[in-house]
Write a protein that holds these residues in place. Structure first.
Motif, short mmCIF file in Angstrom:
data_model
loop_
_atom_site.label_atom_id
_atom_site.label_comp_id
_atom_site.label_asym_id
_atom_site.label_seq_id
_atom_site.Cartn_x
_atom_site.Cartn_y
_atom_site.Cartn_z
N TYR A 1 0.83 -1.21 0.00
CA TYR A 1 0.00 0.00 0.00
C TYR A 1 0.86 1.26 0.00
O TYR A 1 2.02 1.25 0.44
CB TYR A 1 -0.92 0.03 1.23
N VAL B 1 -4.68 2.39 0.04
CA VAL B 1 -4.66 2.41 -1.43
C VAL B 1 -3.45 1.62 -1.91
O VAL B 1 -2.31 1.89 -1.51
CB VAL B 1 -4.59 3.85 -1.98
N CYS C 1 -6.15 8.49 -12.71
CA CYS C 1 -6.48 7.07 -12.57
C CYS C 1 -6.81 6.53 -13.96
O CYS C 1 -7.98 6.40 -14.34
CB CYS C 1 -7.66 6.87 -11.62
#
Length: 731
Positions: free
Chosen positions: A176, A187, A691
């Motif tokens: 993460y 995340v 993203c």
């Protein structure tokens, strides 16, 4: 429950529906005053076979509840007394409009406000794009997010999927990102998007508009001796003979896998980042469908900071596991046309990629002296002393007949006694790979296997060997005709023009002298370089540029090649792959006779005609056998004309292309043109630069839904399935 009231009167197989209209058994939907309103209801009928609607006693799960809500929406009119559209039918058409014409989310929000302002109250039109997505959520096919190690050494998948697993078992890297606020959700540093293949194949059988086409490969007209489809190739036929139980079921699915990478950013500082989608082609479908965008499945979106190389293997794990299930046990699927369930099985026949990605998928490095993945080291190039690059000059003669006089021709510098005729079987290749010690995946401690570049060029054991049938296949990985043809054209054309990209430079002339060949091209003692007979003079180059500038090609044949002609620099720049395809097959045979000596021009024209015949939509086996032998002779002729630096690997690979057509069928079913165009389309869907993969994934499942729903739209609605071709005129 109020939610289930309309469903309880809807029998699972659609035998009766009570809603004020009458039921037409042949069309499987309700007929009211206006038939257009019920296109959405028909969509639900086909998809709803996976849900049990009768005798509902338990609370439905979340997925079923979303679907039941859609059924309710199919009965709700858009506004009071509306007989043309239901709430669901209008929403699906709005989404189709957005994806068909590239409308932005903000643009759709404004359009919803405008339409809502003119509809009579109270209406049921959603107010925002997000509300529209929520309404059709039950129709979406889901996708999974699988965390990956930032060094590409492993996936946090299955037994490693636990969120409490914080580091990689192989390299020890953190899973993460570092969070300043520990209360926020963690995340992952890298995420793989996986779109399960099975439900997408099942949907092709569940829709009445596609299910019959899934058996087309079995019911099509076959012309004896003609190869017009992969089913006519030897690979398909041999597979059927090895696995008769698979062949006997016409609903079993044959697949092809393709991949290529692209850079989603135009910023020069971000060019190192790339995305590698994986595509699946369904060869059961007819030619007019199987290679079209709306029927190509994208099961994986792989994020990469640079080329994945052998680590592409790691990301294929979920797909390989699913393919093993589809082969070993299959999945129960409902066939709409037969109104019955069957066990659907599937097989992967081959992979499709450009040549650099070929090495990632197959495990055989496509660089170095043993870079040919077909010969597997039996035919090797050699490094030129002055040019420094690997050349395959002289290797074409090993494919000649043993008594061919060209083998003893001294003009090549030596005699040739070796012979190479075999393609290694999958079993032999797999057994050889098992004897090699490969190191773990990942970019931290990458090491070459022992004897790499000496006895073999294997970099890793391909994940595809885990498929039970993979070693029985002869092809497994296809050579991309588009990529090879493009490189062959570049080598020929720029060498003829004698520009900066020519293969005939000063070092090439020194290599000729070193190999004691082509003494007429040796550099003179005073340092002058003689003019090569295959290189055009400046006057001829000017004549060629003028001809290209005035060239007028049919509409849609290629881009405007005249714009690529730079008369001041005497060259052509900026030509796309398809422009090279057209120029090589159509234009070079026209221009060469007027510009080059006959012996040289004839050899080049024969090479161009080989690619022209190879790209035919219909082939014959005896023609391909002749083409395979002719290609060897053509290369032998060119070896007596051009310098050794001309013969890189791309001039060697055409020898194998005719055999691949005999095994796999016409090249139109397995070249990269289709997927290159699809990649351009995918690149345009990247709206959120923060993203990239998430933006692509959301847009893909939305387009997947609208493409499916548009099959049920009225014939006067423009969709991807009924749009006119470039020069067609509407009736």
């Amino acid at each position: 429950m109020v939610l289930l009231r309309p469903i309880l009167s809807w029998d699972h197989h659609g035998e009766k529906i009570n809603r004020g209209g009458h039921y037409d058994g042949s069309q499987n939907h309700v007929i009211g005053e206006d038939d257009d309103m019920y296109d959405a209801f028909e969509i639900l009928r086909d998809i709803g076979e996976q849900y049990k609607f009768n005798n509902v006693e338990e609370e439905p799960n979340k997925e079923a509840a979303n679907f039941y809500k859609l059924v309710n929406d199919a009965f709700i009119p858009l506004y009071p007394n509306c007989e043309e559209h239901s709430k669901l039918s209008f929403v699906t058409k709005l989404l189709h409009f957005k994806n068909m014409y590239g409308c932005s989310q903000k643009g759709l929000d404004e359009l919803l406000k405008l339409i809502g302002s003119v509809l009579p109250s109270p209406h049921t039109l959603p107010e925002t794009y997000q509300n529209v997505k929520n309404k059709v959520r039950g129709l979406h096919l889901k996708y999974e997010k699988i965390d990956a190690c930032e060094n590409d050494c492993m996936l946090f998948y299955k037994e490693d999927a636990d969120q409490d697993k914080l580091v990689s078992d192989i390299c020890g890297a953190d899973r993460y990102k570092v969070q300043k606020n520990p209360k926020k959700a963690r995340v992952a540093k890298k995420v793989l998007r996986y779109f399960p293949l099975t439900p997408r194949l099942q949907r092709l059988f569940m829709s009445k508009h596609t299910t019959e086409y899934m058996r087309w490969h079995k019911t099509r007209n076959v012309i004896e001796g003609q190869i017009s489809h992969p089913a006519d190739g030897d690979e398909w036929k041999q597979f059927d003979r090895r696995f008769p139980s698979f062949e006997n079921e016409s609903q079993n699915v044959r697949l092809g896998l393709a991949t290529d990478g692209f850079q989603p950013f135009h910023d020069k500082h971000s060019r190192g980042y790339s995305v590698w989608p994986i595509f699946i082609v369904v060869y059961n479908l007819p030619p007019s469908m199987c290679m079209k965008d709306q029927f190509i499945i994208m099961p994986l979106i792989i994020p990469e900071n640079r080329d994945p190389t052998k680590d592409l293997n790691v990301y294929l794990r979920p797909l390989i596991d699913e393919l093993k299930i589809l082969w070993n046990t299959g999945v129960t699927t409902f066939d709409k046309s037969l109104h019955s369930n069957f066990v659907m099985k599937a097989t992967l026949l081959w992979t499709i990629s450009d040549f650099p990605a070929y090495g990632m998928l197959s495990g055989w490095s496509t660089y170095g002296r043993m870079s040919c993945p077909i010969c597997l080291g039996d035919v090797r190039g050699f490094q030129l002393k002055h040019g420094g690059k690997v050349s395959y000059y002289g290797t074409s003669r090993v494919f000649l007949e043993p008594n061919d006089p060209l083998r003893k021709n001294n003009k090549y510098g030596s005699r040739e006694t070796r012979s190479v005729k075999t393609r290694y079987s999958g079993t032999a290749v797999k057994n050889y790979c098992k004897c090699i010690k490969f190191y773990p995946h990942g970019k931290i401690k990458w090491r070459k296997p022992e004897d790499f570049g000496v006895t073999h060029n294997w970099t890793h054991m391909s994940m595809f060997w885990e498929l039970p049938y993979w070693e029985t296949l002869q092809l497994r990985h296809y050579l991309d005709v588009m990529y090879i043809e493009n490189n062959v054209f570049d080598n020929i054309f720029h060498t003829i023009l004698d520009n900066d990209k020519t293969k005939d430079k000063e070092k090439s002339r020194k290599d000729c002298e070193h190999l004691k060949i082509r003494n007429e091209l040796w550099i003179h003692p005073d340092g002058t370089i003689p003019q090569a007979p295959y290189a055009l003079t400046r006057d001829k180059v000017d004549k060629l540029c003028k001809w290209v500038k005035e060239l007028e090609l049919p509409d849609g044949c290629s881009s405007n090649i005249a714009h690529c002609c730079k008369e001041d620099k005497r060259t052509l720049k900026g030509m796309k792959s398809h422009d090279c395809h057209v120029f090589l097959q159509k234009l070079i045979p026209i221009m060469v006779p007027d510009l080059l000596p006959k012996s040289i021009g004839d050899a080049i024209i024969e090479l161009c005609n080989f690619f022209k015949d190879l790209c035919s939509t219909s082939l014959r086996r005896h023609d391909l056998e002749k083409m395979e032998k002719d290609m060897v002779k053509i290369l032998c002729k060119l070896e007596l004309i051009v310098t050794p630096g001309f013969f890189d690997l791309m001039e060697h690979l055409p020898i194998h292309l005719a055999m691949e057509c005999m095994l796999g069928g016409p090249v139109q079913y397995r070249w990269m043109y289709v997927f290159e165009r699809y990649l351009h389309k995918v690149k345009l869907t990247v709206k959120n630069k923060a993203c990239v993969e998430g933006s692509m994934a959301e847009r893909y499942i939305e387009e997947e839904l609208t493409n499916f729903c548009s099959l049920y739209f009225e014939s006067d609605v423009a969709t991807l399935h009924n749009r006119l071709q470039r020069n067609d005129v509407p009736q």
